[in-house]
Enzyme design. Sequence first.
Site, PDB file in Angstrom:
ATOM      1  N   ASP A  64       0.844  -1.207   0.000  1.00 23.24           N
ATOM      2  CA  ASP A  64       0.000   0.000   0.000  1.00 23.24           C
ATOM      3  C   ASP A  64       0.880   1.257   0.000  1.00 23.24           C
ATOM      4  OD1 ASP A  64       0.677  -0.701   2.767  1.00 23.24           O
ATOM      5  OD2 ASP A  64      -0.621   0.952   3.339  1.00 23.24           O
TER       6      ASP A  64
ATOM      7  N   ASP B  72       1.436 -17.522  -4.785  1.00 26.35           N
ATOM      8  CA  ASP B  72       1.998 -16.372  -5.503  1.00 26.35           C
ATOM      9  C   ASP B  72       0.869 -15.687  -6.268  1.00 26.35           C
ATOM     10  OD1 ASP B  72       3.629 -14.528  -6.698  1.00 26.35           O
ATOM     11  OD2 ASP B  72       4.406 -15.926  -8.217  1.00 26.35           O
TER      12      ASP B  72
ATOM     13  N   GLU C 216       2.286 -10.047   0.265  1.00 27.84           N
ATOM     14  CA  GLU C 216       2.580  -8.616   0.236  1.00 27.84           C
ATOM     15  C   GLU C 216       4.085  -8.428   0.461  1.00 27.84           C
ATOM     16  OE1 GLU C 216      -0.137  -6.208   2.487  1.00 27.84           O
ATOM     17  OE2 GLU C 216       0.873  -4.336   1.935  1.00 27.84           O
TER      18      GLU C 216
ATOM     19  N   HIS D 169       1.704  -8.803  -3.789  1.00 28.23           N
ATOM     20  CA  HIS D 169       0.705  -7.764  -3.506  1.00 28.23           C
ATOM     21  C   HIS D 169       1.479  -6.467  -3.325  1.00 28.23           C
ATOM     22  CE1 HIS D 169      -3.086  -6.066  -1.982  1.00 28.23           C
ATOM     23  NE2 HIS D 169      -2.316  -5.411  -1.132  1.00 28.23           N
TER      24      HIS D 169
HETATM   25  O1  9MR Z   1       2.646  -6.755   9.266  1.00 38.60           O
HETATM   26  C1  9MR Z   1       1.386  -6.503   9.862  1.00 38.60           C
HETATM   27  C2  9MR Z   1       0.927  -7.764  10.556  1.00 38.60           C
HETATM   28  O2  9MR Z   1       1.784  -8.067  11.635  1.00 38.60           O
HETATM   29  C3  9MR Z   1      -0.491  -7.588  11.045  1.00 38.60           C
HETATM   30  O3  9MR Z   1      -0.948  -8.827  11.571  1.00 38.60           O
HETATM   31  C4  9MR Z   1      -1.383  -7.128   9.900  1.00 38.60           C
HETATM   32  C5  9MR Z   1      -2.831  -6.913  10.308  1.00 38.60           C
HETATM   33  O4  9MR Z   1      -2.944  -5.867  11.195  1.00 38.60           O
HETATM   34  O5  9MR Z   1      -0.891  -5.916   9.350  1.00 38.60           O
HETATM   35  C6  9MR Z   1       0.396  -6.043   8.804  1.00 38.60           C
HETATM   36  O6  9MR Z   1       0.809  -4.787   8.358  1.00 38.60           O
HETATM   37  C7  9MR Z   1       0.220  -4.258   7.191  1.00 38.60           C
HETATM   38  C8  9MR Z   1      -0.174  -2.827   7.526  1.00 38.60           C
HETATM   39  O7  9MR Z   1      -1.214  -2.838   8.470  1.00 38.60           O
HETATM   40  C9  9MR Z   1      -0.567  -2.020   6.300  1.00 38.60           C
HETATM   41  N1  9MR Z   1       0.459  -2.084   5.290  1.00 38.60           N
HETATM   42  C10 9MR Z   1       0.756  -3.436   4.893  1.00 38.60           C
HETATM   43  C11 9MR Z   1       1.272  -4.226   6.078  1.00 38.60           C
HETATM   44  C12 9MR Z   1       1.730  -5.616   5.669  1.00 38.60           C
HETATM   45  O8  9MR Z   1       0.682  -6.440   5.292  1.00 38.60           O
END
Ligand code: 9MR
Length: 561
Positions: free
Chosen positions: A163, A530, A539, A488
């Site tokens: 994102d 993938d 991601e 992602h």
């Molecule tokens: O890395 C984060 C993971 O530990 C959490 O469980 C998850 C859900 O809250 O969020 C991950 O972080 C994401 C972030 O909130 C937004 N940008 C992408 C991050 C990676 O997926």
Amino acid sequence: ANAQNADSIRLNQIGFYPNAPKKAIILNTDRGAFYIETGAGKKVFTGSVSRSVSKAFNGKYTGIANFSALNTPGTYKLVIPQKVESYTFSISNNALKSVADGAIKGFYYIRASTELKEQYAGKWYRAAGHPDDKVLIHSSAASKDRKEGTVISSPGGWYDAGDYNKYIVNSGISTATLLSLYEDFPAYMQTVKLNIPESNDKLPDVLNEVLWNLRWMLTMQDPADGGVYHKLTNAAFDGMVMPDQTSTPRYVVQKGTAATLDFAAVMAQASRIFAKYPQQLPGLADSCQKAAIHAWEWAVKNPTVLYNQDKMNKTKKPQINTGAYGDNKVDDEFVWAACELLVTTKNNIYTPYIKLVPVEAITVPTWSDVRTMGYYTLLKHEDIVLTTSFNELPGLEIDFLKFADNLVAGASDDAYQTVIDKSAKNFGWGSNSVAANQGMALILAYKLNGDQKYLDNALANLDYLLGRNGTGYCYLTGFGDKQVMHPHHRPSVADGIEEPVPGLLAGGPNPGMQDKIPTASKVPDEAYIDDDRAYAVNEIAINWNAPFVYLANAIQAIESV
Ligand code: 9MR
């Protein structure tokens, strides 16, 4: 051999160092001879496959092919007679140099607020997006000139992940990890050149890259009171489009204790590192130290301002629905910031905040759990710490090494011969960062007492990330034979180029399926797909890339000499 065949030999698909361990994991065979052959088919090594002591998570034993004794540089493949040939790999002093460089360069590709020129970005060049020079204060305890609705400028930094938002909590651990790489391996890191716009200045490129994010972080502090905003974000995630195709308003959201302490820790560390470059960066070290102290003071006055997005959304408009990075325990952030501030300032006011925990409570760091980051800093600045009022260093060192011993215990019984594969608990969201952060902890243990088992297990986790694992993927985009093609990651999806942006680490196996996309398997270390919709396994993120960068560069620095 066809690809399917080669996939049944799981090994680091890039290469091995002459004097380091070399193992491949063989599926479907756990006995008999194996050979290592040159490209011309000349046998240079013969060994026998042995069966793993424990079963893999899928209930099967594996075969282990150990060819550590082969130390002649060259290009080879592993052959199981009449059955299967592996992908080609190299043995060389620079075995993982390309991976180590490439993963730092990954950060350049995710810079916000700037165009990427073809000269540096190759075919992944792109226009600038998210200038972030006019950002609204969404919600926060106001200081004298910082009411809600005030417009501030907060450009630069790295996008967090797939994102396009920028989150201080996650930037904290990521930036600190890259700073630590420089701090721990300064001589090697001075030699690393990355072809980024700043490559001709007099700073090491890893620090040039860090500065892109550090300067953004500095803008996230309220200059009036020292508090630091939790994040800079859209109200909702952007679509799967290129950065310049986005136009929704951007906000800074809520000063909070976790963000402010993470910021304090990073700025304190940055201050002592950039103090070595007064000519190139006049005043920066001082600014960082002042910012760190100001942040610390805010956190001491506001020790429990936790980020709770759901609660905030009940009263504040617009609702914010991007990544929360909510952390409801900040005792570890206090320890980390206090450690960094103590080592940088040598001021004993921070010592009472440095709490030790029993060995069993020492953890491998993640974005929400950073206490051990502080311990790392104390352990590697023994000379400074001994001049302060913190007098528990000997005990901390003993406990940290016990923690490292516990990490490696039993890894050699494991079906993949790695620390990460010892426990199903390691396979949550971002499991690949667990492997990398375990590796980083082991590198520090190795630096402390030189015990080879720590280094070998750190390398084994890197082998894991590069292909010796339950899926057979090399998880760093742009590298290996079985490559991640659909991360992602918005630019990788939207740019119309077949290959994803290179140098980015996929999150990795996680049976949680928070994204509702079925993974290929539910087995912990095989629960991966993938697929660019599968954000819970595929991601990319700065806090996953950073420990990979640390581990790969540390290994290259140590094993190449
Ligand atoms: O890395 C984060 C993971 O530990 C959490 O469980 C998850 C859900 O809250 O969020 C991950 O972080 C994401 C972030 O909130 C937004 N940008 C992408 C991050 C990676 O997926």
